[in-house]
Design a protein around this motif. Structure first.
Motif, short mmCIF file in Angstrom:
data_model
loop_
_atom_site.label_atom_id
_atom_site.label_comp_id
_atom_site.label_asym_id
_atom_site.label_seq_id
_atom_site.Cartn_x
_atom_site.Cartn_y
_atom_site.Cartn_z
N HIS A 154 -8.23 21.72 64.22
CA HIS A 154 -6.84 21.93 63.80
C HIS A 154 -6.21 23.14 64.50
CE1 HIS A 154 -7.11 18.78 60.85
NE2 HIS A 154 -8.19 19.31 60.33
N LEU A 155 -7.02 23.84 65.30
CA LEU A 155 -6.51 24.96 66.07
C LEU A 155 -6.27 24.55 67.52
CD1 LEU A 155 -8.92 27.84 64.89
CD2 LEU A 155 -6.69 27.22 63.94
N GLY A 156 -5.25 25.12 68.15
CA GLY A 156 -5.03 24.89 69.57
C GLY A 156 -6.13 25.55 70.39
N ASP A 157 -6.22 25.23 71.67
CA ASP A 157 -7.30 25.74 72.51
C ASP A 157 -7.32 27.27 72.54
OD1 ASP A 157 -8.35 23.24 73.12
OD2 ASP A 157 -7.02 22.98 74.84
N LYS A 158 -6.16 27.89 72.73
CA LYS A 158 -6.10 29.35 72.76
C LYS A 158 -6.43 29.95 71.40
CE LYS A 158 -2.84 29.80 76.61
NZ LYS A 158 -1.49 30.28 77.03
N GLN A 159 -5.99 29.26 70.34
CA GLN A 159 -6.31 29.73 68.98
C GLN A 159 -7.81 29.68 68.74
OE1 GLN A 159 -3.55 26.98 66.82
NE2 GLN A 159 -3.09 28.79 65.58
N LYS A 160 -8.47 28.62 69.20
CA LYS A 160 -9.92 28.49 69.04
C LYS A 160 -10.63 29.69 69.66
CE LYS A 160 -10.49 23.42 69.14
NZ LYS A 160 -9.12 22.96 69.42
N ILE A 161 -10.27 29.99 70.90
CA ILE A 161 -10.93 31.08 71.62
C ILE A 161 -10.72 32.40 70.88
CG2 ILE A 161 -10.88 32.44 73.76
CD1 ILE A 161 -10.05 29.73 75.15
N ARG A 162 -9.49 32.67 70.47
CA ARG A 162 -9.18 33.91 69.77
C ARG A 162 -9.93 33.97 68.43
NH1 ARG A 162 -4.13 33.46 70.04
NH2 ARG A 162 -3.66 32.60 67.98
N PHE A 163 -9.96 32.85 67.71
CA PHE A 163 -10.61 32.82 66.40
C PHE A 163 -12.12 33.05 66.53
CE2 PHE A 163 -12.17 30.44 62.59
CZ PHE A 163 -11.57 31.23 61.63
N ILE A 164 -12.74 32.39 67.49
CA ILE A 164 -14.18 32.56 67.69
C ILE A 164 -14.50 34.00 68.05
CG2 ILE A 164 -16.12 31.93 69.20
CD1 ILE A 164 -14.82 29.08 69.31
#
Length: 205
Positions: free
Chosen positions: A123-133
């Motif tokens: 449910h996260l965008g690609d950039k959001q995924k990277i930042r969240f991880i």
């Protein structure tokens, strides 16, 4: 994309819906049980028992870890999912909230031996995924690991092939993992494929 209300409405039939797709070997949940079993084994083979589950749903996986003596923390944005999970894990520390906006403050104050996200981070965008991880990594203990099981592909071509095969069943509002595109941004990332549309990422410090 399913919103909070959508997940509340889906909660009672969620496990059945997932099971049917998994048994049929079809998108999006082909390989689901195998991935959860793999994470279960990896967590229990580790040295610690502090577990954070992000988007825990009805607690399918974490309830099993809870039964094995793990201390469970979690966040999910569906009130109904939270209610169902609490029945399975009455002593777990579970919080309601949209993780795309960040984790609950009390969850950020802990260190975890395992951080789990199964079929939630798409449910996260690609950039959001990277930042969240990247934001999760400091929450790990020295030997801790992040385990992400989800609709995922090694290459963009494999994703496109699955999309073509799924046809009208494909969810254009979900953003799936592509290993070859993530590995540049996230050190210590490994990926194991479990079906044509799913796999498991493991990330250490």
């Amino acid at each position: 994309m399913l919103n909070n209300k959508g997940f509340d409405l889906w909660a009672d039939g969620y496990d059945k819906s997932v099971g049917l797709s998994d048994e049929d070997g079809t998108y999006p949940f082909a390989g689901y049980k195998t991935i959860l079993n793999a994470i279960y084994g990896l967590v229990l083979s580790g040295s610690g028992r502090m577990v954070l589950d992000i988007g825990f749903g009805t607690g399918t996986l974490t309830a099993k870890l809870y039964e094995q003596g793990c201390t469970i923390y979690g966040q999910d944005f569906s009130g109904r999912m939270l209610e169902l999970a609490r029945k399975k894990m009455p002593d777990a520390a579970l919080y309601q909230g949209d993780f795309s906006l960040g984790l609950a403050e009390k969850l950020r104050q802990k260190k975890y031996d395992a951080i789990i996200a199964t079929y939630s981070l798409h449910h996260l965008g690609d950039k959001q995924k990277i930042r969240f991880i990247r934001e999760l990594l400091p929450l790990l203990t020295e030997e801790g690991k992040i385990y992400i099981g989800d609709v995922a592909f090694e290459t963009r071509r494999q994703l496109n092939e699955c999309k073509a095969k799924a046809g009208d069943e494909w969810d254009d509002e979900e953003i799936y993992f592509v290993y070859e595109e993530l590995k540049t941004y996230i050190p210590n990332l490994t990926f194991k494929k479990y079906s044509d549309c799913a796999g498991l990422f493991v990330i250490g410090k």
